[in-house]
Design a protein around this motif. Structure first.
Motif, PDB file in Angstrom:
ATOM      1  N   ALA A  11       0.839  -1.199   0.000  1.00 52.26           N
ATOM      2  CA  ALA A  11       0.000   0.000   0.000  1.00 52.26           C
ATOM      3  C   ALA A  11       0.872   1.247   0.000  1.00 52.26           C
ATOM      4  O   ALA A  11       0.571   2.239  -0.684  1.00 52.26           O
ATOM      5  CB  ALA A  11      -0.925  -0.007   1.208  1.00 52.26           C
ATOM      6  N   ALA A  12       1.962   1.214   0.766  1.00 57.84           N
ATOM      7  CA  ALA A  12       2.897   2.344   0.787  1.00 57.84           C
ATOM      8  C   ALA A  12       3.520   2.560  -0.583  1.00 57.84           C
ATOM      9  O   ALA A  12       3.683   3.706  -1.033  1.00 57.84           O
ATOM     10  CB  ALA A  12       3.977   2.103   1.837  1.00 57.84           C
ATOM     11  N   ASP A  13       3.873   1.470  -1.258  1.00 55.27           N
ATOM     12  CA  ASP A  13       4.436   1.589  -2.607  1.00 55.27           C
ATOM     13  C   ASP A  13       3.467   2.299  -3.546  1.00 55.27           C
ATOM     14  O   ASP A  13       3.864   3.154  -4.350  1.00 55.27           O
ATOM     15  CB  ASP A  13       4.780   0.208  -3.171  1.00 55.27           C
ATOM     16  N   GLU A  14       2.181   1.934  -3.450  1.00 50.97           N
ATOM     17  CA  GLU A  14       1.171   2.584  -4.293  1.00 50.97           C
ATOM     18  C   GLU A  14       0.998   4.058  -3.919  1.00 50.97           C
ATOM     19  O   GLU A  14       0.804   4.911  -4.790  1.00 50.97           O
ATOM     20  CB  GLU A  14      -0.165   1.851  -4.177  1.00 50.97           C
ATOM     21  N   MET A  15       1.073   4.373  -2.629  1.00 49.86           N
ATOM     22  CA  MET A  15       0.958   5.767  -2.193  1.00 49.86           C
ATOM     23  C   MET A  15       2.151   6.593  -2.678  1.00 49.86           C
ATOM     24  O   MET A  15       1.987   7.745  -3.123  1.00 49.86           O
ATOM     25  CB  MET A  15       0.854   5.831  -0.664  1.00 49.86           C
TER      26      MET A  15
ATOM     27  N   VAL B   9       0.403  12.550   4.669  1.00 48.38           N
ATOM     28  CA  VAL B   9      -0.475  11.394   4.540  1.00 48.38           C
ATOM     29  C   VAL B   9      -1.202  11.130   5.862  1.00 48.38           C
ATOM     30  O   VAL B   9      -0.635  11.301   6.938  1.00 48.38           O
ATOM     31  CB  VAL B   9       0.325  10.133   4.135  1.00 48.38           C
ATOM     32  N   ALA B  10      -2.457  10.704   5.749  1.00 47.80           N
ATOM     33  CA  ALA B  10      -3.252  10.284   6.898  1.00 47.80           C
ATOM     34  C   ALA B  10      -3.473   8.780   6.838  1.00 47.80           C
ATOM     35  O   ALA B  10      -3.571   8.203   5.748  1.00 47.80           O
ATOM     36  CB  ALA B  10      -4.601  11.004   6.901  1.00 47.80           C
TER      37      ALA B  10
ATOM     38  N   GLY C 207      10.161  11.912   2.503  1.00 47.12           N
ATOM     39  CA  GLY C 207       9.481  13.175   2.244  1.00 47.12           C
ATOM     40  C   GLY C 207       7.966  13.086   2.325  1.00 47.12           C
ATOM     41  O   GLY C 207       7.264  14.095   2.183  1.00 47.12           O
ATOM     42  N   LEU C 208       7.467  11.875   2.549  1.00 38.52           N
ATOM     43  CA  LEU C 208       6.026  11.656   2.688  1.00 38.52           C
ATOM     44  C   LEU C 208       5.746  11.461   4.178  1.00 38.52           C
ATOM     45  O   LEU C 208       6.052  10.424   4.755  1.00 38.52           O
ATOM     46  CB  LEU C 208       5.615  10.426   1.881  1.00 38.52           C
ATOM     47  N   LYS C 209       5.204  12.483   4.815  1.00 36.31           N
ATOM     48  CA  LYS C 209       5.055  12.508   6.264  1.00 36.31           C
ATOM     49  C   LYS C 209       3.655  12.053   6.697  1.00 36.31           C
ATOM     50  O   LYS C 209       2.654  12.515   6.144  1.00 36.31           O
ATOM     51  CB  LYS C 209       5.302  13.925   6.802  1.00 36.31           C
ATOM     52  N   ILE C 210       3.615  11.189   7.697  1.00 34.85           N
ATOM     53  CA  ILE C 210       2.340  10.771   8.280  1.00 34.85           C
ATOM     54  C   ILE C 210       1.970  11.802   9.350  1.00 34.85           C
ATOM     55  O   ILE C 210       2.668  11.945  10.361  1.00 34.85           O
ATOM     56  CB  ILE C 210       2.439   9.369   8.885  1.00 34.85           C
TER      57      ILE C 210
ATOM     58  N   THR D   2      -2.351  15.275   1.476  1.00 32.97           N
ATOM     59  CA  THR D   2      -1.983  14.781   0.146  1.00 32.97           C
ATOM     60  C   THR D   2      -2.588  13.416  -0.155  1.00 32.97           C
ATOM     61  O   THR D   2      -3.043  13.149  -1.270  1.00 32.97           O
ATOM     62  CB  THR D   2      -0.449  14.672   0.033  1.00 32.97           C
ATOM     63  N   GLY D   3      -2.556  12.533   0.863  1.00 34.42           N
ATOM     64  CA  GLY D   3      -3.031  11.172   0.629  1.00 34.42           C
ATOM     65  C   GLY D   3      -3.652  10.556   1.866  1.00 34.42           C
ATOM     66  O   GLY D   3      -3.376  10.974   2.991  1.00 34.42           O
TER      67      GLY D   3
END
Length: 357
Positions: free
Chosen positions: A185-189, A199-200, A228-231, A259-260
């Motif tokens: 799922a992370a790969d797709e995000m 990201v949430a 760079g993709l922060k939860i 963002t996602g």
């Protein structure tokens, strides 16, 4: 549809590697029918077993051999069948029991753990020789395990684990590699967002290994591949569409630039879509990745609202009964039987919609 075997899926063992079992697909509660609950062409495939995988047999377990055809099997469903995953799972169990001519006793806990414990105790009291359990929670099974162990009743758990000792308290677990699902799922995000933004996570229900492992896999992969993709938001949606919608409504207010959204099942993801639509968002404004493989979620990819769906195949009937049959004959089975899962993306969602449930 391509299928990938994860490294951790090498825990699977006991049945012939690559053995395929197939049963039905279904729709959501609002549009499901008896005729649509069984059928279709999607199947569960057992991952290749590893050399160090652990096995169990009925002699080691302490039970006696029996003929599955003359046995009574009890099936305990954890959640009310408003979730397409549960509809398909129950339909698959019932269809396979009918196909094999096995007497099946069923119970539904309606998402209440205390009821599931009493349900299984009642199945034992009614004479179940074998148990198939879809656990609501991973902990708290001691009352059931004491009774089942006293009578040497083998238990196979499906889709979630219980925290107990394999081949002592229960015979086998059959399910997905949930950590790997989170990683995929992370790969797709990462693909959908370019690896940057906020990201949430819509967490599943607390108290079971599925939520814990899907979260861990997702978080670990982002740290590894997309720092760079922060939860920035985590809240449980309890695996329910309505809750996923309400949580996302709050999310939009508190984090308007999100963002996602990673929803740990399709129902929460569909709730998120409803919230985004109500907020005036357009398809693609917020990237959404989910886990399950329901028809409505895959349609969401076709419609542009969802960017990826990692499959979690609920059609356990054939594999569960084959496992019970092998075990009761005295053959070795895997303590962990891990299945391979596919994925739906923008490349295959339209063509593979019919494989969804």
């Amino acid at each position: 549809m391509s299928r990938r075997t994860s490294a951790t899926s090498l825990l699977a063992v006991g049945l012939v590697a690559g053995l395929v079992f197939c049963t039905g697909c279904t729709k959501s509660e609002s549009d499901a029918s008896d005729s649509s609950a069984v059928g279709g062409d999607s199947s569960q495939v057992v991952a290749t077993p590893g050399a160090d995988s652990k096995t169990c047999d009925i002699a080691t377990f302490g039970g006696k051999k029996l003929d599955l055809k003359t046995a009574t099997v009890g099936f305990s469903q954890s959640e009310k069948e408003a979730n397409p995953f549960r509809i398909a799972e129950t339909a698959s169990i019932k269809a396979e029991a009918g196909k094999r001519g096995v007497k099946l006793l069923t119970a539904n806990a309606q998402s209440q753990f205390s009821k599931q414990i009493s349900d299984v105790q009642d199945l034992i009291a009614k004479g179940a020789d074998l148990l198939v359990i879809a656990p609501l929670n991973s902990d708290g099974w001691e009352p059931v395990l004491r009774q089942a162990t006293a009578k040497k009743i083998p238990i196979v758990t499906v889709d979630r684990k219980i925290n107990a000792t394999a081949c002592t308290d229960y015979a086998s677990f059959i399910g997905s590699d949930f950590t790997e699902q989170g990683k995929r799922a992370a790969d797709e995000m990462i693909k959908a967002t370019g690896g940057k933004g906020e990201v949430a996570i819509l967490l599943g229900a607390a108290g079971n290994n599925v939520t814990t492992e899907r979260t861990k896999g997702f978080e670990d992969r982002l740290k590894e591949k997309a720092p760079g993709l922060k939860i920035v938001f985590r809240q449980t949606g309890e695996f329910a569409r309505e809750k996923g919608q309400s949580v996302t409504e709050n999310l939009i207010q508190s984090k308007p630039g999100i963002t996602g959204i990673y929803a740990e099942n399709d129902e929460m993801g569909l709730g998120a879509v409803n919230a985004l639509k109500s907020a005036g968002k357009k398809p693609g404004d917020v990237k959404i990745v989910t886990v399950d493989g329901t028809r409505n979620a895959v349609q969401g990819i076709v419609d542009g609202w969802i960017d990826g769906v990692i499959e979690s195949n609920p059609r356990f009937g054939p594999l569960a009964f084959q496992t019970l049959d092998s075990f009761t004959k005295g053959d070795k089975i895997g303590q962990d039987i891990v299945i391979q899962d596919s994925a739906y993306t923008k490349d295959n969602a339209k063509s593979d919609l019919g494989k969804a449930y």
